[in-house]
Design a protein around this motif. Sequence first.
Motif, short mmCIF file in Angstrom:
data_model
loop_
_atom_site.label_atom_id
_atom_site.label_comp_id
_atom_site.label_asym_id
_atom_site.label_seq_id
_atom_site.Cartn_x
_atom_site.Cartn_y
_atom_site.Cartn_z
N TRP A 246 0.83 -1.19 0.00
CA TRP A 246 0.00 0.00 0.00
C TRP A 246 0.87 1.25 0.00
O TRP A 246 2.05 1.22 0.31
CB TRP A 246 -0.95 0.03 1.21
CG TRP A 246 -0.31 -0.03 2.57
CD1 TRP A 246 0.03 -1.14 3.29
CD2 TRP A 246 0.06 1.09 3.40
NE1 TRP A 246 0.59 -0.81 4.50
CE2 TRP A 246 0.62 0.56 4.59
CE3 TRP A 246 -0.03 2.47 3.25
CZ2 TRP A 246 1.07 1.37 5.62
CZ3 TRP A 246 0.44 3.29 4.27
CH2 TRP A 246 0.98 2.73 5.44
N TRP A 293 -12.97 1.72 10.72
CA TRP A 293 -11.51 1.60 10.59
C TRP A 293 -10.81 1.96 11.89
O TRP A 293 -9.83 1.32 12.28
CB TRP A 293 -11.01 2.50 9.46
CG TRP A 293 -11.49 2.07 8.09
CD1 TRP A 293 -11.82 0.82 7.68
CD2 TRP A 293 -11.74 2.94 6.98
NE1 TRP A 293 -12.23 0.81 6.38
CE2 TRP A 293 -12.19 2.10 5.90
CE3 TRP A 293 -11.61 4.30 6.75
CZ2 TRP A 293 -12.52 2.62 4.65
CZ3 TRP A 293 -11.93 4.81 5.50
CH2 TRP A 293 -12.38 3.97 4.47
N ARG A 353 -7.13 0.98 7.97
CA ARG A 353 -7.04 1.85 6.79
C ARG A 353 -6.83 3.32 7.18
O ARG A 353 -6.23 4.07 6.43
CB ARG A 353 -8.31 1.73 5.94
CG ARG A 353 -8.27 0.52 5.02
CD ARG A 353 -8.87 0.84 3.68
NE ARG A 353 -8.12 0.26 2.59
CZ ARG A 353 -8.57 0.16 1.34
NH1 ARG A 353 -9.76 0.60 1.03
NH2 ARG A 353 -7.82 -0.35 0.40
N TYR A 366 -4.67 7.79 4.99
CA TYR A 366 -5.48 6.68 4.50
C TYR A 366 -4.60 5.72 3.71
O TYR A 366 -3.77 6.14 2.89
CB TYR A 366 -6.60 7.23 3.62
CG TYR A 366 -7.40 6.19 2.87
CD1 TYR A 366 -8.34 5.41 3.54
CD2 TYR A 366 -7.23 6.00 1.51
CE1 TYR A 366 -9.08 4.45 2.85
CE2 TYR A 366 -7.97 5.06 0.81
CZ TYR A 366 -8.90 4.28 1.49
OH TYR A 366 -9.62 3.34 0.82
N LYS A 367 -4.75 4.42 3.93
CA LYS A 367 -3.99 3.41 3.19
C LYS A 367 -4.65 3.14 1.84
O LYS A 367 -5.82 2.76 1.77
CB LYS A 367 -3.90 2.11 4.00
CG LYS A 367 -3.02 2.19 5.21
CD LYS A 367 -3.16 0.97 6.12
CE LYS A 367 -2.62 -0.28 5.52
NZ LYS A 367 -2.56 -1.39 6.50
N LYS A 368 -3.86 3.33 0.77
CA LYS A 368 -4.33 3.03 -0.59
C LYS A 368 -3.61 1.77 -1.06
O LYS A 368 -2.40 1.79 -1.29
CB LYS A 368 -4.02 4.20 -1.54
CG LYS A 368 -4.76 5.48 -1.19
CD LYS A 368 -4.14 6.68 -1.88
CE LYS A 368 -4.24 6.58 -3.39
NZ LYS A 368 -3.70 7.80 -4.05
N TYR A 369 -4.34 0.69 -1.19
CA TYR A 369 -3.72 -0.57 -1.61
C TYR A 369 -3.37 -0.51 -3.10
O TYR A 369 -4.17 -0.10 -3.94
CB TYR A 369 -4.66 -1.74 -1.32
CG TYR A 369 -4.74 -2.06 0.15
CD1 TYR A 369 -3.65 -2.65 0.80
CD2 TYR A 369 -5.88 -1.78 0.90
CE1 TYR A 369 -3.72 -2.94 2.16
CE2 TYR A 369 -5.94 -2.06 2.25
CZ TYR A 369 -4.86 -2.64 2.87
OH TYR A 369 -4.91 -2.93 4.21
#
Length: 654
Positions: A246, A293, A353, A366-369
């Motif tokens: 991510w 989350w 997230r 925010y985690k962006k995969y």
Amino acid sequence: MSAPQVRPIEPPKRLEDLTKEELIARLESVHQGGIRIDFVGKANARTIARKVRPRVLSTDPRFSAGLADERAKNLLIEGDNLQAMATLYRERGQVDLILTDPPYNTGSDWRYNDKWEEDPNDTDVGDWVSADDGARHTKWMKFMWPRLQMMKEMLRPGGVLAICIDFRELFRLGQMLDELFGEKNRLGILNWQRTYSRTSDAGHLAVTTEYVLVYAHDEDKAYTALLPRTDDDDAKGNPDADPRAWTDGPATASNAKAHKSMVYAIQNPWTGDMLYPPQGSAWRYEQASVLQWLAGWGCEYELRELDDQAQRAALIGVGVNEVPEVQAIVLREPVEDAQAKAQVVYDSGVWPRIFFLKKGRGRPRYKKYRDELQAGLVPTTFWADEDYETPAELGSVSWSHRDSGHSQQGVDELTEIVGSGHEFKTVKPLKLFRKLVQIWCPAGGLVLDPFAGSGTTGHAVLALNKEHDADRRFILIEQGRPDKGDSYARSLTADRLRRVVSGTYDKPRNAVALGGGFRFASLAKKVDAEALLSMEREELADTIIGSHFDANGRSRPNLTHVPPSDGFEYLMARNNANEGFFLIWSGPNGKTNFDAEAYEQCVEEAERAGLSQRYHVYGRLFLYQSADVVFYPIPDRILLDFGLDLRGEPYFEA
């Protein structure tokens, strides 16, 4: 003090009195909305490129590198770039990317010969153009205009020009390119950070950036590649134990007035602080998802009303009466307990997230995969990444020295390879040119650099070929300083490329053998029928190898030179289809005609070399015909391959 000279105003010409070039200029002006750049001598500059005579390319194996097959792919030309581009007729319309770094007109960084205005073939390199020269901008434009014209001709319909410049000629270069390429074909102006240190003696502003102007031959056909995501990107974005790669992204979005209900407080589980979106922004994701989350940190959260309407109204930019009733996301347990639970997840678990910067004590992100994103990154116009603690994506704000390298890094790279004493004080960093090649040249494409300097473009192509198993080719042109007896096309450009091919750096600790190779050639005598017919065999063979192309579709079979030391009388080269190219030429006073005896010799030599039974033969006269022979008459075919009009040539046989 004498009175200033007043130039009389000439009355406008009638249309019937205009020359062809002036009529074309008028029509182009109307087509482009009447906006054109004008300078003294422009009309003549528009015609100069047509007067340039191609030259014979004389190969010098002493300055070449790599195996024969690799040498055939790449070319380093020593000489004037306008004459060199005229010589590269077979490559016109075939170049995918022109990446170049012309003189910036800083004062004494380039020369101009007034004779070029009438005869661009004049061999005098001219005088240095100083910063005190009142006509230096006009001279620079007269110098650049025909070269820009030729560059455009070299590009494929979907090809791209990326040309470096600084503030001195930025506006004039942009106007010239807008006129030559059309404003709609301007893909952008990249702003890259050439230095990361400020100076205290800079006057009003410290200049830390330079520019790359990017134009397409045809914007509708041009292709801009996404920047590849690398293992380094993955490593930078995966500091937790999450098995999915991510990268981090913002937890906020703009336009708070359109999303008033998304402006509320989120309590940090480490510090207990109530965190709001920045002024004018709102949280990016639905409150229910954010609440879910946050629970992943092991803490107990709940929705609770706070008396914060005035604070939220100020952030949104509206009156208090316009703020909707929105509950905040707050802890349902003491901060000390929440902090202990969150720290356990931070140290050993997979983060939710929504996570917090500064080891939990900062703002939310925010985690962006990566498997949910595009395969690559869209490049942007300002290359830097300093504005993010953990960049969301490469180039999302700018190309800084971290993304593109800086000038001193380029100098250090050159010194590592060739040693000190090269006298180059500004060198484009390898990272910058690698990135430009990645974006605008396909893996099997051709890159041209008419102002090659120390050879960074060629180095970038070789490095990318090795790293990504690609097959890009390059053509570099460099004149150097012939007035000082120093054509650093030999002493520097070729030296750098030979060293990176073989890995023989001046400082071996950083040496990497990139492989590949290149042919070194110098511009020699002008090409005409008389010159061709007076050449010795090896000189003529070099000229043929440098000019030959298949006129049907303008395909470019790469001809690999076969030296006479291999024991062949006629075989001079072979192409990628394993077909032999034969030259029946024992010098201007020897055998030059293709007859039955020559045919038998060509067949024997082809068998000995393991070539196919299709024979490409250059000779003066075609005295023996066979279905397996393709014959090219000398000098006619060679002149055609250089794009010359045979009707004006001596020895032309109608």
